[in-house]
Design a protein around this motif. Structure first.
Motif, PDB file in Angstrom:
ATOM      1  N   ASP A 264       0.272  -7.588   3.219  1.00 41.81           N
ATOM      2  CA  ASP A 264      -0.092  -6.196   2.962  1.00 41.81           C
ATOM      3  C   ASP A 264      -1.261  -5.724   3.822  1.00 41.81           C
TER       4      ASP A 264
ATOM      5  N   SER B 243       5.596  -8.621  -1.030  1.00 42.76           N
ATOM      6  CA  SER B 243       4.686  -7.697  -0.356  1.00 42.76           C
ATOM      7  C   SER B 243       5.123  -6.255  -0.572  1.00 42.76           C
ATOM      8  N   LYS B 244       4.276  -5.463  -1.208  1.00 43.87           N
ATOM      9  CA  LYS B 244       4.593  -4.056  -1.434  1.00 43.87           C
ATOM     10  C   LYS B 244       4.703  -3.289  -0.125  1.00 43.87           C
ATOM     11  N   GLU B 245       3.827  -3.612   0.824  1.00 44.65           N
ATOM     12  CA  GLU B 245       3.846  -2.902   2.107  1.00 44.65           C
ATOM     13  C   GLU B 245       5.101  -3.231   2.901  1.00 44.65           C
TER      14      GLU B 245
ATOM     15  N   ARG C 142      13.734  -5.806  -2.858  1.00 45.01           N
ATOM     16  CA  ARG C 142      13.252  -5.998  -4.216  1.00 45.01           C
ATOM     17  C   ARG C 142      11.900  -6.717  -4.185  1.00 45.01           C
ATOM     18  N   LEU C 143      10.941  -6.195  -4.924  1.00 45.43           N
ATOM     19  CA  LEU C 143       9.692  -6.909  -5.162  1.00 45.43           C
ATOM     20  C   LEU C 143       9.961  -7.900  -6.283  1.00 45.43           C
TER      21      LEU C 143
ATOM     22  N   TRP D 102       2.154 -14.271  -5.643  1.00 45.43           N
ATOM     23  CA  TRP D 102       1.965 -12.915  -5.126  1.00 45.43           C
ATOM     24  C   TRP D 102       0.706 -12.771  -4.283  1.00 45.43           C
TER      25      TRP D 102
ATOM     26  N   ALA E 161       8.027  -4.070   1.642  1.00 42.86           N
ATOM     27  CA  ALA E 161       9.154  -3.413   0.981  1.00 42.86           C
ATOM     28  C   ALA E 161       9.182  -1.923   1.303  1.00 42.86           C
ATOM     29  N   LYS E 162       8.025  -1.291   1.304  1.00 43.06           N
ATOM     30  CA  LYS E 162       7.952   0.145   1.560  1.00 43.06           C
ATOM     31  C   LYS E 162       8.397   0.489   2.983  1.00 43.06           C
TER      32      LYS E 162
ATOM     33  N   GLN F  97      -0.433  -9.946  -1.106  1.00 45.68           N
ATOM     34  CA  GLN F  97      -1.563  -9.033  -1.202  1.00 45.68           C
ATOM     35  C   GLN F  97      -2.584  -9.263  -0.101  1.00 45.68           C
TER      36      GLN F  97
END
Length: 394
Positions: free
Chosen positions: A132, A210-212, A229-230, A124, A214-215, A128
């Motif tokens: 991200d 990556s959360k960013e 999916r994360l 991960w 996915a968003k 990050q």
């Protein structure tokens, strides 16, 4: 980012004329002799020459290889007007095999071979620290679909065309049909899934760390049968008609290649196809570049041709292999052009050290592909072989 290593940079660093006037040290003579083999001069006036502003650059480069040179460039100790041309010349002359073999460099290579730097916990980190970073920044640097992998330039005139041509080529290689369920391992901002859903009528599931990504990706794919999916690739166990992985295998690591292929094999239907799009190294046992690992892609590792084949053997039939690595040079230069154009918008947010770091990243990678030391492979794989044979689309 302001403090790169233990030694701080002197405020009164040497300018080109002062540096040229000082007597050479033994280490400088060693470096100069090596660079001469690639027709590179210290404090020369050609775009690919090194302009030494601080003599510590020389010792750091000899001791730490690309890590030392890259950090020296970030600190402003050295200027290279055309980094891409410099790296191309260095690699074609195989200078990386002549210098930089210090205890530190050898220890880094040993650590990379012994330890699993791409474990589920560490996987991960690249999301990050890299992906991200800023969605706005990547939107400005990439094509309009936000495709952060090599474009296909055979008939393209610009970056948007090259990336769309690549996405369509992948869809045709996978022989996508309406209603099929497709897994995208390492889906980024969803450029492939969006394209495939719109043009080929498929349903897509994408995995990202990556959360960013996915968003923003979910927003860009609104209204389409696309799910983000994360999730680590090791945790998925579902059935798909087709599977694709575009520029993610470089984050898997040699200790996990077999596991990765096992995951794909268990998720792919018996009559399905898997397309692997990955950078590959000419070296048999490539060592991750320490500068790239530290500043750009933590825990990244470019596989070799043989490592890929070892992981595939016994699990898949290789239906097709396509190398268009030279296109990555052109893609990276297009990204650099976009970066240069939009940099004033981000200068205050990221700062001068980031600018030099990012230029070194994009241009040094372009030079590596130009020298043909790294390649871009697309492999089409099937579980048991396509009946009657597979035919690459024109």
């Amino acid at each position: 980012m302001s403090r790169l290593f233990d030694e701080s940079l002197d405020t009164d660093t040497l300018d080109r004329n002062t540096a040229a006037a000082l007597p050479r040290s033994l280490s400088e003579s060693t470096l100069a002799d090596a660079l001469a083999l690639a027709d590179i001069q210290i404090n020369g006036d050609r775009p690919w020459d090194l302009i030494i502003k601080d003599r510590r650059t020389i010792k750091r480069s000899l001791a730490y290889g690309n890590l030392g040179l890259g950090e020296s460039y970030m600190a402003g100790w050295v200027d290279i007007p055309a980094i891409d041309q410099f790296i191309d010349r260095v690699l074609r002359a195989r200078l990386d095999e002549r210098v930089g073999h210090s205890v530190h460099v050898k220890a880094h290579a040993l650590m990379a071979r012994v330890f699993n730097h791409q474990s589920p916990v560490r996987a991960w980190q690249v999301g990050q620290r890299h992906y991200d970073l800023s969605n706005d920044f990547y939107q400005d640097m990439l094509d309009h679909r936000m495709t952060y992998t090599c474009g296909f330039w055979e008939q393209a005139h610009n970056l948007d065309e090259a990336q769309e041509a690549k996405l369509d080529l992948i869809c045709r290689k996978l022989e996508l049909k309406p209603g099929e369920r497709v897994l995208d391992i390492g889906c980024g901002w969803g450029s492939f899934m969006r394209f495939a859903a719109e043009r080929y009528g498929v349903e897509c599931v994408g995995l990202t760390i990556s959360k960013e990504q996915a968003k923003l990706g979910q927003a860009l794919c609104a209204g389409l049968p696309v799910t983000f999916r994360l999730q680590d690739y090791r945790d998925i166990d579902e059935s798909f008609d087709k599977i694709v992985s575009i520029g993610m295998f470089e984050h898997v690591g040699h200790k996990n290649y077999a596991t990765y292929m096992d995951v794909v094999r268990r998720c792919l239907k018996p009559d399905g196809l898997f397309l692997l799009h990955t950078i590959a190294s000419s070296d048999v046992n490539p060592t991750p570049d320490e500068w790239i690992d530290k500043y750009i892609f933590p825990n990244g590792e470019i596989p070799s041709f043989s490592q890929i084949m070892d992981a595939v053997t016994g699990r898949f039939v290789v239906e097709d292999m396509h190398n268009f690595g030279a296109d990555y040079d052109r893609t990276l230069m297009a990204w650099h052009d976009n970066f240069s154009r939009v940099w004033p918008k981000y200068a205050q947010k990221f700062g001068a050290t980031f600018e030099r770091m990012w230029r070194y990243y994009l241009l040094s990678c372009a030079g590596t592909f130009r020298a043909r030391r790294t390649h871009l492979l697309q492999l089409v794989l099937s579980p048991a072989g396509v009946v009657g044979g597979y035919h690459r689309p024109a």
